[in-house]
Design a protein around this motif. Structure first.
Motif, PDB file in Angstrom:
ATOM      1  N   PHE A 148       0.814  -1.205   0.000  1.00  0.00           N
ATOM      2  CA  PHE A 148       0.000   0.000   0.000  1.00  0.00           C
ATOM      3  C   PHE A 148       0.851   1.260   0.000  1.00  0.00           C
ATOM      4  O   PHE A 148       0.565   2.224  -0.739  1.00  0.00           O
ATOM      5  N   LEU A 149       1.889   1.279   0.808  1.00  0.00           N
ATOM      6  CA  LEU A 149       2.730   2.478   0.885  1.00  0.00           C
ATOM      7  C   LEU A 149       3.407   2.754  -0.454  1.00  0.00           C
ATOM      8  O   LEU A 149       3.453   3.906  -0.907  1.00  0.00           O
ATOM      9  N   TYR A 150       3.916   1.702  -1.104  1.00  0.00           N
ATOM     10  CA  TYR A 150       4.559   1.885  -2.414  1.00  0.00           C
ATOM     11  C   TYR A 150       3.557   2.392  -3.445  1.00  0.00           C
ATOM     12  O   TYR A 150       3.867   3.294  -4.245  1.00  0.00           O
ATOM     13  N   VAL A 151       2.362   1.819  -3.452  1.00  0.00           N
ATOM     14  CA  VAL A 151       1.339   2.209  -4.422  1.00  0.00           C
ATOM     15  C   VAL A 151       0.850   3.632  -4.151  1.00  0.00           C
ATOM     16  O   VAL A 151       0.734   4.449  -5.072  1.00  0.00           O
ATOM     17  N   PHE A 152       0.579   3.933  -2.885  1.00  0.00           N
ATOM     18  CA  PHE A 152       0.063   5.250  -2.521  1.00  0.00           C
ATOM     19  C   PHE A 152       1.059   6.349  -2.895  1.00  0.00           C
ATOM     20  O   PHE A 152       0.709   7.325  -3.581  1.00  0.00           O
ATOM     21  N   LEU A 153       2.289   6.198  -2.442  1.00  0.00           N
ATOM     22  CA  LEU A 153       3.295   7.225  -2.717  1.00  0.00           C
ATOM     23  C   LEU A 153       3.631   7.294  -4.205  1.00  0.00           C
ATOM     24  O   LEU A 153       3.773   8.383  -4.771  1.00  0.00           O
ATOM     25  N   GLY A 154       3.759   6.140  -4.845  1.00  0.00           N
ATOM     26  CA  GLY A 154       4.099   6.123  -6.268  1.00  0.00           C
ATOM     27  C   GLY A 154       3.050   6.814  -7.105  1.00  0.00           C
ATOM     28  O   GLY A 154       3.374   7.654  -7.958  1.00  0.00           O
ATOM     29  N   ALA A 155       1.766   6.492  -6.871  1.00  0.00           N
ATOM     30  CA  ALA A 155       0.687   7.080  -7.657  1.00  0.00           C
ATOM     31  C   ALA A 155       0.559   8.577  -7.388  1.00  0.00           C
ATOM     32  O   ALA A 155       0.395   9.375  -8.322  1.00  0.00           O
ATOM     33  N   LEU A 156       0.629   8.986  -6.129  1.00  0.00           N
ATOM     34  CA  LEU A 156       0.449  10.397  -5.786  1.00  0.00           C
ATOM     35  C   LEU A 156       1.605  11.249  -6.295  1.00  0.00           C
ATOM     36  O   LEU A 156       1.388  12.302  -6.920  1.00  0.00           O
ATOM     37  N   ILE A 157       2.832  10.797  -6.057  1.00  0.00           N
ATOM     38  CA  ILE A 157       3.993  11.556  -6.529  1.00  0.00           C
ATOM     39  C   ILE A 157       4.027  11.578  -8.059  1.00  0.00           C
ATOM     40  O   ILE A 157       4.281  12.617  -8.678  1.00  0.00           O
ATOM     41  N   GLY A 158       3.750  10.437  -8.674  1.00  0.00           N
ATOM     42  CA  GLY A 158       3.757  10.381 -10.131  1.00  0.00           C
ATOM     43  C   GLY A 158       2.693  11.266 -10.746  1.00  0.00           C
ATOM     44  O   GLY A 158       2.936  11.944 -11.753  1.00  0.00           O
ATOM     45  N   GLY A 210       0.828  10.352 -15.378  1.00  0.00           N
ATOM     46  CA  GLY A 210       1.925  10.391 -14.420  1.00  0.00           C
ATOM     47  C   GLY A 210       1.668   9.488 -13.235  1.00  0.00           C
ATOM     48  O   GLY A 210       2.591   8.851 -12.714  1.00  0.00           O
ATOM     49  N   GLY A 211       0.399   9.419 -12.814  1.00  0.00           N
ATOM     50  CA  GLY A 211       0.047   8.528 -11.711  1.00  0.00           C
ATOM     51  C   GLY A 211       0.318   7.074 -12.042  1.00  0.00           C
ATOM     52  O   GLY A 211       0.796   6.308 -11.197  1.00  0.00           O
ATOM     53  N   VAL A 212       0.017   6.669 -13.293  1.00  0.00           N
ATOM     54  CA  VAL A 212       0.278   5.283 -13.696  1.00  0.00           C
ATOM     55  C   VAL A 212       1.778   5.001 -13.737  1.00  0.00           C
ATOM     56  O   VAL A 212       2.235   3.937 -13.290  1.00  0.00           O
ATOM     57  N   ILE A 213       2.552   5.953 -14.264  1.00  0.00           N
ATOM     58  CA  ILE A 213       4.010   5.775 -14.297  1.00  0.00           C
ATOM     59  C   ILE A 213       4.551   5.646 -12.876  1.00  0.00           C
ATOM     60  O   ILE A 213       5.368   4.755 -12.575  1.00  0.00           O
ATOM     61  N   GLY A 214       4.106   6.530 -11.988  1.00  0.00           N
ATOM     62  CA  GLY A 214       4.545   6.453 -10.591  1.00  0.00           C
ATOM     63  C   GLY A 214       4.110   5.162  -9.932  1.00  0.00           C
ATOM     64  O   GLY A 214       4.855   4.570  -9.145  1.00  0.00           O
ATOM     65  N   LEU A 215       2.895   4.720 -10.252  1.00  0.00           N
ATOM     66  CA  LEU A 215       2.387   3.456  -9.722  1.00  0.00           C
ATOM     67  C   LEU A 215       3.272   2.294 -10.155  1.00  0.00           C
ATOM     68  O   LEU A 215       3.624   1.419  -9.340  1.00  0.00           O
TER      69      LEU A 215
END
Length: 281
Positions: A60-70, A118-123
């Motif tokens: 969850f932490l990886y997905v949350f941060l990745g999607a939001l930052i991306g 960008g959210g998908v790339i970050g995800l």
């Protein structure tokens, strides 16, 4: 088109709950629902396929941060690079939810500007880091995400609808919305079209998954998710207004150009899944 009574007036309060001049925005609630639904659906998939809570919990932490930052960086880089990279203060605004005022001082505005591509790339970057840590099979994780993602995307578009942003072009269809925060012209509710489409895509993928659970780990569901969502995203752009001025006159706008690689990756993933079944070890 001059009879405004024929159309749907739309001017909701952007705040669900107000605290003075601030409060809890509908958009933030929709993002929260997006992650909550994705979290519980992903947890259900892990349990169904007999993966442990220990393997699931860090995701969850990886997905949350990745999607939001991306999503944030994607908006700033793809759509408004001239705005956010022309000064140090504007560059800082990428990372903190405030806006510096011309006369000095600042105000809290939240993170205004998140791009789905960008959210998908970050995800995907977040998932890569998670897979490296957890030693999970890459295609199992990607297929799990493919099953979950469309319904999460639907809630984000509902948030856009509540914000009266990413609106459609002027139209005279009887279900046109008048976004009074923008103007008084009837327009396609593009956000609603996308939300409905993504709910339908989720239902379609989930139906196929229930019929073929052994295809998890082959890339089929990851591929279906990317191909269906971004093919729809490519064509829906034709009835949406361009988000930024530099897109005017382009053969394909930024949303369409960014969708093409995801469609290609999705089709490739579907093709590689043919004739395969994944045996969990």
């Amino acid at each position: 088109m001059n009879n405004l009574l024929l159309y749907i007036p739309w001017q909701p309060d952007e705040y669900l709950i107000r605290f003075g001049s601030a409060g809890i925005r509908w958009y933030g609630i929709c993002w929260l629902v997006c992650f909550a639904v994705g979290f519980y659906l992903m947890q259900w998939l892990f349990k169904k396929h007999r993966y442990s809570d220990k393997q699931f919990e860090p995701m969850f932490l990886y997905v949350f941060l990745g999607a939001l930052i991306g999503a944030r960086l994607g908006h700033c880089i793809f759509y408004e690079p001239g705005e956010f990279f022309d000064s140090f203060q504007h560059f800082v605004e990428i990372f903190i939810p405030i806006k510096f005022l011309p006369g000095g001082g600042w105000k809290f505005v939240g993170f205004q500007g998140l791009a789905s591509h960008g959210g998908v790339i970050g995800l995907l970057i977040g998932l890569y880091l998670y897979i490296k840590r957890s030693k999970m099979n890459t295609w199992v994780v990607l297929d799990f995400m493919g099953i979950c993602s469309a319904i999460s995307a639907a809630f984000i578009r509902i948030g856009n609808l509540m914000n009266s942003e990413i609106i459609g072009k002027v139209t005279d269809v009887p279900w046109a919305f008048i976004f009074y925060d923008v103007d008084t012209r009837p327009r396609h509710p593009g956000q609603l079209y996308e939300a409905i489409a993504y709910f339908c895509i989720f239902a379609f993928i989930f139906f196929i998954y229930r019929k073929n659970p052994k295809k998890v780990g082959t890339g089929l569901y990851f591929g279906l998710c990317l191909a269906l969502i971004f093919t729809f995203r490519f064509f829906i752009e034709y009835i949406k207004i361009d988000q930024v001025d530099f897109e005017n006159g382009m053969l394909f706008n930024m949303g369409q150009l960014l969708s093409i690689p995801f469609v290609a990756l999705g089709v490739w993933s579907i093709m590689r899944s043919k004739g395969k079944e994944y045996t969990e070890k």
